[in-house]
Design an enzyme around this catalytic site. Structure first.
Site, short mmCIF file in Angstrom:
data_model
loop_
_atom_site.label_atom_id
_atom_site.label_comp_id
_atom_site.label_asym_id
_atom_site.label_seq_id
_atom_site.Cartn_x
_atom_site.Cartn_y
_atom_site.Cartn_z
NE ARG A 1 56.71 3.44 44.44
CZ ARG A 1 57.76 2.99 43.76
NH1 ARG A 1 58.29 1.81 44.04
NH2 ARG A 1 58.28 3.72 42.80
CG ASP B 1 60.35 -8.16 38.75
OD1 ASP B 1 60.98 -7.40 37.97
OD2 ASP B 1 59.92 -7.78 39.85
#
Length: 294
Positions: free
Chosen positions: A53, A163
């Site tokens: 990632r 979020d």
């Protein structure tokens, strides 16, 4: 239908002929950073995931390896947001773990709301999707609430989606999704809730304005105890997030959310999650559903 822009998420891999390896020191630095900033615990068996990632950030910043990225983080605190975004998991679908939405309809809407109608005539029903990712859960809730309120026009609702990942929130706010979402949504919920794209937007669907006007999205860090909302919520969804937290962070987050719940309000967590061993003031109703005590 008016035009709207498509979105793309960059999943490109490094293409410089070499794949840098995540050193132990870089792993330690990044794992401690994500633990302190987001409460997420990344064990050493997650090194490959971290490497994959963060490789996107190496490419974006033209850095040659992960040690260089760590140094970059030291001198560029704005990069921390991108690091957190890269390391948060955003698996989501419409009507995911659908029994929770059935429970919401049976016990909260047809039970609590209709039996205590006067309370909800005075204000909207407030729902919080506390780890909303790309908005699928928020818009699922909106479809259910819209259906209920159309049959019971004396009620209204508002939904907050939050979020920590600022990139997924951009997708959620647009409410634009690809054709594969159609297989996730019961056919009865499609009419009136989605607009089909044409021309350059062929193959895309946008959530209709009548749903989008009832929802808001905000960036929010669940472990930030100083960040509170001015209203209390009747329902909070926090599903498939606690599995990434150690017990002390779970307790902190659950008690923070409990303070934002109305008395007898509902909290939904993921089916693979539990609050066993966690101190809280919630009553377990089963099926990963909790209710705040009076």
């Amino acid at each position: 239908m008016d035009k709207f822009t498509d979105f793309k998420l960059d999943f490109d891999k490094l293409s410089n002929g070499k794949t840098p390896q995540l050193s132990h020191d870089a792993y330690e630095y990044i794992s401690k950073l994500i633990r302190s900033k987001a409460g997420i615990m990344l064990e050493e068996n997650k090194k490959i995931m971290i490497q994959s990632r963060i490789s996107r950030r190496l490419r974006a910043l033209s850095l040659e390896d992960y040690d260089a990225y760590v140094k970059y983080l030291d001198y560029h605190p704005d990069e921390i947001t991108h690091c957190v975004n890269a390391l948060t998991t955003n698996k989501t679908d419409f009507f995911r773990e659908n029994d929770h939405f059935d429970y919401l309809k049976r016990h909260f809407l047809k039970g609590t709301v209709l039996h205590h109608a006067v309370r909800y005539h005075e204000r909207p029903i407030f729902i919080w999707s506390a780890a909303c990712s790309m908005g699928h859960e928020v818009y699922t809730l909106a479809m259910i609430m819209q259906e209920f309120c159309q049959g019971n026009p004396q009620f209204d609702y508002r939904i907050l989606g939050t979020d920590i990942d600022t990139e997924v929130l951009k997708v959620a706010e647009k409410g634009v999704y690809k054709t594969d979402i159609l297989s996730q949504i019961p056919p009865s919920y499609l009419p009136g809730n989605f607009e089909k794209g044409s021309g350059q937007n062929k193959g895309l669907f946008r959530v209709s304005e009548n749903l989008r006007e009832k929802v808001k999205f905000r960036q929010h860090n669940l472990i930030d105890t100083t960040a509170v909302f001015p209203m209390k919520f009747d329902v909070i969804f926090l599903r498939n997030v606690l599995i990434y937290f150690p017990p002390d962070v779970i307790e902190l987050v659950i008690n923070k959310l409990s303070k934002q719940l109305h008395s007898k309000g509902y909290l939904f967590i993921g089916h693979s999650e539990t609050l066993n061993g966690i101190k809280h003031d919630l009553q377990h109703l089963g099926s990963a559903v909790y209710q705040k005590k009076i």
